[in-house]
Design an enzyme around this catalytic site. Structure first.
Site, PDB file in Angstrom:
ATOM      1  N   CYS A  72       1.185  -1.104  -0.143  1.00  0.00           N
ATOM      2  CA  CYS A  72       0.301   0.246   0.328  1.00  0.00           C
ATOM      3  C   CYS A  72       0.941   1.315   0.573  1.00  0.00           C
ATOM      4  CB  CYS A  72      -0.982   0.082   1.133  1.00  0.00           C
ATOM      5  SG  CYS A  72      -0.377  -0.286   2.904  1.00  0.00           S
TER       6      CYS A  72
HETATM    7  N1  LIG Z   1      -4.793  -3.842   4.857  1.00  0.00           N
HETATM    8  C1  LIG Z   1      -3.500  -3.366   3.384  1.00  0.00           C
HETATM    9  O1  LIG Z   1      -4.820  -1.950   3.579  1.00  0.00           O
HETATM   10  C2  LIG Z   1      -2.913  -3.866   2.353  1.00  0.00           C
HETATM   11  C3  LIG Z   1      -2.311  -3.219   1.543  1.00  0.00           C
HETATM   12  C4  LIG Z   1      -1.475  -3.939   0.829  1.00  0.00           C
HETATM   13  C5  LIG Z   1      -1.252  -5.203   1.489  1.00  0.00           C
HETATM   14  N2  LIG Z   1      -1.783  -5.935   1.842  1.00  0.00           N
HETATM   15  C6  LIG Z   1      -0.906  -7.761   2.219  1.00  0.00           C
HETATM   16  O2  LIG Z   1      -1.613  -8.295   2.424  1.00  0.00           O
HETATM   17  C7  LIG Z   1      -1.905  -9.373   2.816  1.00  0.00           C
HETATM   18  C8  LIG Z   1      -3.848  -9.767   3.442  1.00  0.00           C
HETATM   19  O3  LIG Z   1      -3.838  -8.163   4.161  1.00  0.00           O
HETATM   20  P1  LIG Z   1      -4.891  -7.932   5.450  1.00  0.00           P
HETATM   21  O4  LIG Z   1      -5.242  -6.619   5.805  1.00  0.00           O
HETATM   22  O5  LIG Z   1      -6.318  -8.059   4.490  1.00  0.00           O
HETATM   23  O6  LIG Z   1      -4.697  -9.169   6.028  1.00  0.00           O
HETATM   24  P2  LIG Z   1      -5.500  -9.946   7.657  1.00  0.00           P
HETATM   25  O7  LIG Z   1      -7.037  -8.826   8.071  1.00  0.00           O
HETATM   26  O8  LIG Z   1      -4.823 -10.355   8.571  1.00  0.00           O
HETATM   27  O9  LIG Z   1      -5.998 -11.204   6.913  1.00  0.00           O
HETATM   28  C9  LIG Z   1      -5.539 -12.352   6.676  1.00  0.00           C
HETATM   29  C10 LIG Z   1      -6.763 -13.182   6.013  1.00  0.00           C
HETATM   30  O10 LIG Z   1      -5.486 -14.938   5.515  1.00  0.00           O
HETATM   31  C11 LIG Z   1      -6.129 -15.500   6.242  1.00  0.00           C
HETATM   32  N3  LIG Z   1      -4.898 -16.661   6.804  1.00  0.00           N
HETATM   33  C12 LIG Z   1      -4.153 -16.526   7.725  1.00  0.00           C
HETATM   34  N4  LIG Z   1      -3.120 -17.130   8.001  1.00  0.00           N
HETATM   35  C13 LIG Z   1      -2.980 -18.078   7.219  1.00  0.00           C
HETATM   36  C14 LIG Z   1      -3.426 -19.406   7.076  1.00  0.00           C
HETATM   37  N5  LIG Z   1      -1.781 -19.454   7.421  1.00  0.00           N
HETATM   38  N6  LIG Z   1      -3.485 -20.244   5.705  1.00  0.00           N
HETATM   39  C15 LIG Z   1      -4.264 -19.566   4.630  1.00  0.00           C
HETATM   40  N7  LIG Z   1      -5.023 -18.674   5.246  1.00  0.00           N
HETATM   41  C16 LIG Z   1      -4.657 -18.324   6.287  1.00  0.00           C
HETATM   42  C17 LIG Z   1      -7.113 -15.068   7.287  1.00  0.00           C
HETATM   43  O11 LIG Z   1      -8.473 -16.019   7.599  1.00  0.00           O
HETATM   44  P3  LIG Z   1      -7.805 -17.062   8.167  1.00  0.00           P
HETATM   45  O12 LIG Z   1      -6.874 -16.669   9.587  1.00  0.00           O
HETATM   46  O13 LIG Z   1      -9.258 -17.716   8.594  1.00  0.00           O
HETATM   47  O14 LIG Z   1      -7.497 -18.986   7.822  1.00  0.00           O
HETATM   48  C18 LIG Z   1      -7.726 -13.869   6.693  1.00  0.00           C
HETATM   49  O15 LIG Z   1      -8.587 -14.174   5.906  1.00  0.00           O
HETATM   50  C19 LIG Z   1      -0.637  -8.973   3.727  1.00  0.00           C
HETATM   51  O16 LIG Z   1       0.051  -9.888   3.151  1.00  0.00           O
HETATM   52  C20 LIG Z   1      -0.848  -7.363   3.589  1.00  0.00           C
HETATM   53  O17 LIG Z   1       0.126  -7.565   4.008  1.00  0.00           O
HETATM   54  C21 LIG Z   1      -2.126  -5.590   3.155  1.00  0.00           C
END
Ligand SMILES: NC(=O)c1ccc[n+]([C@@H]2O[C@H](COP(=O)([O-])OP(=O)(O)OC[C@H]3O[C@@H](n4cnc5c(N)ncnc54)[C@H](OP(=O)(O)O)[C@@H]3O)[C@@H](O)[C@H]2O)c1
Length: 342
Positions: A149
């Site tokens: 981001c």
């Molecule tokens: N938030 C932002 O603004 C943003 C922007 C750009 C990029 N990102 C990147 O995008 C990714 C997701 O971000 P987010 O903010 O959406 O994260 P988040 O809110 O913490 O969600 C993480 C998701 O991954 C799943 N997960 C966690 N561990 C897992 C595993 N071992 N195997 C399969 N699924 C798993 C979780 O569900 P379960 O645990 O139930 O499986 C949850 O649905 C991250 O790498 C982050 O750095 C985020």
């Protein structure tokens, strides 16, 4: 119809993918995974999707991801790299929203992310999914490293300047602020309402994981290694990134013309009239990056203001932009939402 799988459907970027893809006319969402919520109706967890998504969350191990045309990983760092090799072998194309494939130098990645890479041989093949730089390569890619981001807002803000050769490349400064959804949907002390509301602070001044990613992208654009001081801040907003960027000018340049010309054909980069002050709420819920250029007091410092929605152009919207390009669809399909106001 493209068959879509989403790994990590309960996080903020996962539900943002669902919001966007549920309005996309050329896709069929086949699987949305969550280990914790497997078996639950998606609309029960996210009432905003009621009537739009009829699926239940499934466990990633049982999700038949290999039957999809494209799988999005909206998971923490280090998850996608364990599954990508077998999915690619099955002919599935991948868009990873995490950082597993963003940094080309494996040693640099392992140092910043604190783990060994599970498939370093695929990192060279992965295409960094910033369409404003890599549009043609994205079209034929099997594996997309969707940008972070902060890196999206900072790179789009600096790109015309570093490409022009008109600035001191050794001393770029990026002062960037993010809303709390940038930290994901996990319960953490620093994102509690009582900690994050009515508060403002910097973090990661000595080094943030997005620093090597931004340095890599801008160095490639400048064809010269760049020096960057990057200071992120947490603001009491839900969505939004505001990057204030500083660069010393080494020669005369019409900043407004430089930026307007660079982005004239970019559907998601809006160069505002000279002297504007873009606000995060002017892009909220949209795939836009709005940019304004300044040269305070006519001096030798260029100040660039760049705003995005971290969950859309900073994550899920850009991921869908990449998917559209990869599958020969109109690049803007399903991501032309007008920002929410107020
Ligand atoms: N938030 C932002 O603004 C943003 C922007 C750009 C990029 N990102 C990147 O995008 C990714 C997701 O971000 P987010 O903010 O959406 O994260 P988040 O809110 O913490 O969600 C993480 C998701 O991954 C799943 N997960 C966690 N561990 C897992 C595993 N071992 N195997 C399969 N699924 C798993 C979780 O569900 P379960 O645990 O139930 O499986 C949850 O649905 C991250 O790498 C982050 O750095 C985020």
């Amino acid at each position: 119809m493209l068959k879509i799988g989403i790994v990590g459907g309960t996080g903020y970027t996962g539900v943002e993918l669902l919001r966007i893809l549920s309005q996309h006319p050329q896709v069929s969402i086949e699987a949305i995974t969550s280990r914790k919520e497997a078996g639950m109706d998606v609309a029960q967890l996210f009432p905003s999707l009621r009537g739009r998504i009829e699926l239940k969350f499934s466990d990633p191990a049982e999700a038949n991801l290999d039957k999809c045309d494209v799988v999005f990983f909206a998971t923490p760092n280090g998850i996608a790299m364990k599954q990508v090799p077998s999915l690619l072998d099955a002919g599935v194309r991948i868009i990873d929203l995490a950082a597993d494939f963003r940094i080309k130098d494996i040693a640099v990645w392992e140092k910043w992310y604190g783990m060994s890479h599970a498939c370093p041989e695929l990192v060279a093949e992965a295409v960094y999914g910033l369409p404003e730089i890599n549009r043609d390569r994205i079209k034929t890619a099997r594996l997309i490293a969707n940008p972070g981001c902060y890196p999206t807002a900072v790179q789009l803000g600096f790109l015309p300047l570093v490409e022009s050769g008109a600035v001191d490349l050794d001393h770029l400064v990026a002062d960037a602020k993010s809303g709390v959804s940038g930290a994901g949907r996990n319960a953490e002390i620093h994102t509690l309402f009582a900690e994050a509301a009515d508060n403002f602070r910097a973090y990661g001044v000595s080094g943030h994981r997005h620093l090597p990613e931004i340095r890599q992208g801008l160095s490639q654009a400048a064809k010269h290694p760049i020096g960057l001081t990057f200071v992120p801040h947490l603001t009491p907003m839900i969505r939004g990134i505001h990057a204030t960027l500083y660069a010393k000018l080494l020669k005369e340049v019409d900043l407004q013309a430089l930026y307007e010309n660079r982005y004239v054909n970019e559907p998601f980069v809006d160069v505002l009239p000279a002297g504007s002050h873009p606000e995060t709420r002017s892009v909220r819920g949209s795939n836009l990056c709005r940019i304004a250029v300044h040269r305070p007091q006519g001096g030798d410092t260029a100040v660039i203001l760049s705003v995005t929605d971290n969950l859309v152009k900073g994550a899920a919207g850009q991921a869908v932009q990449n998917m559209n390009l990869m599958f020969g669809l109109p690049e803007t399909l399903a991501i032309t939402h007008v920002p929410l106001f107020p």
